[in-house]
Design a protein around this motif. Structure first.
Motif, PDB file in Angstrom:
ATOM      1  N   HIS A 152       0.892  -1.247  -0.224  1.00  0.00           N
ATOM      2  CA  HIS A 152       0.090  -0.044  -0.139  1.00  0.00           C
ATOM      3  C   HIS A 152       0.972   1.182  -0.116  1.00  0.00           C
ATOM      4  CE1 HIS A 152      -4.074  -1.601   0.316  1.00  0.00           C
ATOM      5  NE2 HIS A 152      -4.001  -2.029   1.396  1.00  0.00           N
ATOM      6  N   ASP A 153       1.804   1.213   0.619  1.00  0.00           N
ATOM      7  CA  ASP A 153       2.742   2.312   0.771  1.00  0.00           C
ATOM      8  C   ASP A 153       4.028   2.031   1.443  1.00  0.00           C
ATOM      9  OD1 ASP A 153       3.398   5.155   0.679  1.00  0.00           O
ATOM     10  OD2 ASP A 153       1.876   5.965   1.567  1.00  0.00           O
ATOM     11  N   HIS A 154       4.911   2.887   1.315  1.00  0.00           N
ATOM     12  CA  HIS A 154       6.255   2.990   2.221  1.00  0.00           C
ATOM     13  C   HIS A 154       6.565   4.211   2.712  1.00  0.00           C
ATOM     14  CE1 HIS A 154      10.866   1.749   1.887  1.00  0.00           C
ATOM     15  NE2 HIS A 154      10.371   1.945   3.088  1.00  0.00           N
ATOM     16  N   LEU A 155       6.689   4.321   4.108  1.00  0.00           N
ATOM     17  CA  LEU A 155       6.776   5.529   5.097  1.00  0.00           C
ATOM     18  C   LEU A 155       8.009   5.732   5.367  1.00  0.00           C
ATOM     19  CD1 LEU A 155       3.673   5.255   7.172  1.00  0.00           C
ATOM     20  CD2 LEU A 155       3.847   6.392   4.800  1.00  0.00           C
ATOM     21  N   VAL A 156       8.872   6.711   5.131  1.00  0.00           N
ATOM     22  CA  VAL A 156      10.080   6.987   5.757  1.00  0.00           C
ATOM     23  C   VAL A 156      10.028   7.941   6.827  1.00  0.00           C
ATOM     24  CG1 VAL A 156      12.660   7.506   4.920  1.00  0.00           C
ATOM     25  CG2 VAL A 156      11.163   6.496   3.344  1.00  0.00           C
ATOM     26  N   VAL A 157      10.550   7.552   8.077  1.00  0.00           N
ATOM     27  CA  VAL A 157      10.176   8.424   8.968  1.00  0.00           C
ATOM     28  C   VAL A 157      11.603   9.211   9.518  1.00  0.00           C
ATOM     29  CG1 VAL A 157       9.516   8.572  11.462  1.00  0.00           C
ATOM     30  CG2 VAL A 157       8.803   6.838  10.154  1.00  0.00           C
ATOM     31  N   GLY A 158      11.581  10.571   9.746  1.00  0.00           N
ATOM     32  CA  GLY A 158      12.966  11.304  10.145  1.00  0.00           C
ATOM     33  C   GLY A 158      12.409  12.217  11.245  1.00  0.00           C
ATOM     34  N   ARG A 159      13.369  12.881  11.791  1.00  0.00           N
ATOM     35  CA  ARG A 159      12.854  13.883  12.732  1.00  0.00           C
ATOM     36  C   ARG A 159      12.258  14.894  11.925  1.00  0.00           C
ATOM     37  NH1 ARG A 159      18.036  12.424  14.460  1.00  0.00           N
ATOM     38  NH2 ARG A 159      18.902  14.589  13.292  1.00  0.00           N
ATOM     39  N   ASP A 160      12.152  15.178  10.697  1.00  0.00           N
ATOM     40  CA  ASP A 160      11.651  16.284  10.091  1.00  0.00           C
ATOM     41  C   ASP A 160      10.359  16.012   9.438  1.00  0.00           C
ATOM     42  OD1 ASP A 160      13.974  17.801  10.633  1.00  0.00           O
ATOM     43  OD2 ASP A 160      15.020  17.298   8.589  1.00  0.00           O
ATOM     44  N   GLY A 161       9.766  14.925   9.703  1.00  0.00           N
ATOM     45  CA  GLY A 161       8.376  14.409   9.217  1.00  0.00           C
ATOM     46  C   GLY A 161       8.444  13.145   8.863  1.00  0.00           C
ATOM     47  N   VAL A 162       7.431  12.714   7.987  1.00  0.00           N
ATOM     48  CA  VAL A 162       7.185  11.302   7.506  1.00  0.00           C
ATOM     49  C   VAL A 162       7.085  11.626   5.946  1.00  0.00           C
ATOM     50  CG1 VAL A 162       5.998   9.271   7.460  1.00  0.00           C
ATOM     51  CG2 VAL A 162       6.202  10.553   9.591  1.00  0.00           C
ATOM     52  N   ALA A 163       7.746  10.827   5.265  1.00  0.00           N
ATOM     53  CA  ALA A 163       7.655  10.749   3.795  1.00  0.00           C
ATOM     54  C   ALA A 163       6.911   9.670   3.192  1.00  0.00           C
ATOM     55  CB  ALA A 163       8.903  10.865   2.929  1.00  0.00           C
ATOM     56  N   SER A 164       5.833   9.664   2.436  1.00  0.00           N
ATOM     57  CA  SER A 164       5.114   8.661   1.920  1.00  0.00           C
ATOM     58  C   SER A 164       5.307   8.561   0.413  1.00  0.00           C
ATOM     59  CB  SER A 164       3.367   9.131   2.105  1.00  0.00           C
ATOM     60  OG  SER A 164       2.665   8.300   1.167  1.00  0.00           O
ATOM     61  N   PHE A 165       5.657   7.209   0.160  1.00  0.00           N
ATOM     62  CA  PHE A 165       6.076   7.173  -1.499  1.00  0.00           C
ATOM     63  C   PHE A 165       4.892   7.423  -2.323  1.00  0.00           C
ATOM     64  CE2 PHE A 165      10.182   4.339  -2.247  1.00  0.00           C
ATOM     65  CZ  PHE A 165      10.763   4.878  -0.937  1.00  0.00           C
ATOM     66  N   LYS A 166       3.768   6.877  -1.695  1.00  0.00           N
ATOM     67  CA  LYS A 166       2.431   7.066  -2.555  1.00  0.00           C
ATOM     68  C   LYS A 166       2.028   8.454  -2.691  1.00  0.00           C
ATOM     69  CE  LYS A 166      -0.506   3.985  -2.568  1.00  0.00           C
ATOM     70  NZ  LYS A 166      -1.877   3.167  -2.274  1.00  0.00           N
ATOM     71  N   GLN A 167       2.289   9.312  -1.581  1.00  0.00           N
ATOM     72  CA  GLN A 167       2.308  10.940  -1.929  1.00  0.00           C
ATOM     73  C   GLN A 167       3.151  11.291  -2.807  1.00  0.00           C
ATOM     74  OE1 GLN A 167       1.492  12.573   2.194  1.00  0.00           O
ATOM     75  NE2 GLN A 167      -0.238  11.533   2.380  1.00  0.00           N
ATOM     76  N   LEU A 168       4.335  10.689  -2.739  1.00  0.00           N
ATOM     77  CA  LEU A 168       5.208  11.446  -3.686  1.00  0.00           C
ATOM     78  C   LEU A 168       5.335  10.944  -5.106  1.00  0.00           C
ATOM     79  CD1 LEU A 168       8.359  11.316  -1.105  1.00  0.00           C
ATOM     80  CD2 LEU A 168       7.215  13.388  -1.887  1.00  0.00           C
ATOM     81  N   GLY A 169       4.411   9.966  -5.384  1.00  0.00           N
ATOM     82  CA  GLY A 169       4.232   9.499  -6.838  1.00  0.00           C
ATOM     83  C   GLY A 169       5.300   8.376  -6.941  1.00  0.00           C
ATOM     84  N   LEU A 170       6.017   7.794  -6.022  1.00  0.00           N
ATOM     85  CA  LEU A 170       7.305   6.850  -6.291  1.00  0.00           C
ATOM     86  C   LEU A 170       6.629   5.427  -6.405  1.00  0.00           C
ATOM     87  CD1 LEU A 170       9.744   8.187  -3.597  1.00  0.00           C
ATOM     88  CD2 LEU A 170       9.511   8.642  -6.182  1.00  0.00           C
TER      89      LEU A 170
END
Length: 250
Positions: free
Chosen positions: A231-249
């Motif tokens: 469904h998605d791949h989430l990358v977590v950092g102190r600056d936030g959370v990046a979603s592969f789906k939202q980034l179109g990756l």
């Protein structure tokens, strides 16, 4: 931690009444918290209130400020190891040693572990895909301040209910090995129809790397023939959370 300790610290010096100055400060802080709510207090005073229970006879403000400075705030404090907490407590309380410092460190860990479990419960009880806010809150609490890279997989059933949140691997400060076939094998073993991949970037920047993108592609391809959806791949950092789906990756 190799030794069992009590959940509350033993008195760090022989029982006696708190000095009038400290007693008055504690009473005033409790009154302000009751009148204005805990949210009205700055972080160091909130931590002071917690330390009152572990350290009944001493001024806790210096230690509260030391802890926040050492670990960069409440979130960093919550991710600190027992050994690091104990060292900081021992440095701040020169009169406390052994069981007393271990118990104070354990009290601190206890409150943050309760917070992590509270954050996790909504994710476990609701549909994960539709509870985006709960999902992001959970992965941030779990991984935002991990000092080393950690790769986790959330296994979901056909109704997108969480079956299992499993740590697949722990790595170095910038790499955790990932085995796509193992993720798919585990999904079949759990009768999971889909997964959400989650890992952290200890550097603080959640921007996916080329290696992250390639690894995700391999997991997607490994799952497709067996009807296991990523469904998605989430990358977590102190600056936030990046979603592969939202980034179109993906």
């Amino acid at each position: 931690m190799t030794e069992q300790t009590a959940l509350s610290a033993e008195p760090v010096e022989p029982a006696k009444k708190a000095s009038p100055r400290h007693a008055g400060h504690r009473d005033r802080l409790r009154e302000r918290a009751a009148a204005g709510g805990l949210l009205a207090l700055p972080d160091y005073e909130l931590l002071e209130l917690l330390l009152f229970r572990s350290i009944p006879y001493k001024d806790t403000k210096p230690l509260a400020k030391d802890l926040l400075a050492r670990f960069g705030g409440l979130e960093g404090l919550g991710a600190a190891s027992h050994e690091a907490l104990e060292d900081t407590v021992a440095a701040g309380l020169s009169y406390a040693r052994g069981k007393a410092t271990r118990a104070i460190a354990l009290d601190l860990q206890l409150i943050f572990d309760v917070a992590r479990r509270v954050a996790k419960q909504p994710t476990e009880k609701r549909q994960v895909i539709s509870s985006w806010t709960a999902l992001v809150a959970y992965v941030r609490v779990a991984l935002q301040h991990e000092p080393r890279e950690q790769f986790r997989v959330l296994y979901l059933d056909r109704k997108n209910q969480l079956i299992l949140d499993e740590i697949q691997n722990r790595g170095t400060i910038d790499h955790a090995p990932v085995y796509p076939r193992e993720i798919v094998r585990r999904a079949l073993e759990l009768s999971a129809s889909s997964v959400i991949l989650v890992h952290n970037h200890p550097s603080g920047d959640p921007t996916p790397s080329r290696a992250d993108v390639e690894m995700t592609r391999q997991v997607v391809e490994a799952g497709r023939p067996l009807s296991v959806t990523v469904h998605d791949h989430l990358v977590v950092g102190r600056d936030g959370v990046a979603s592969f789906k939202q980034l179109g990756l993906m």
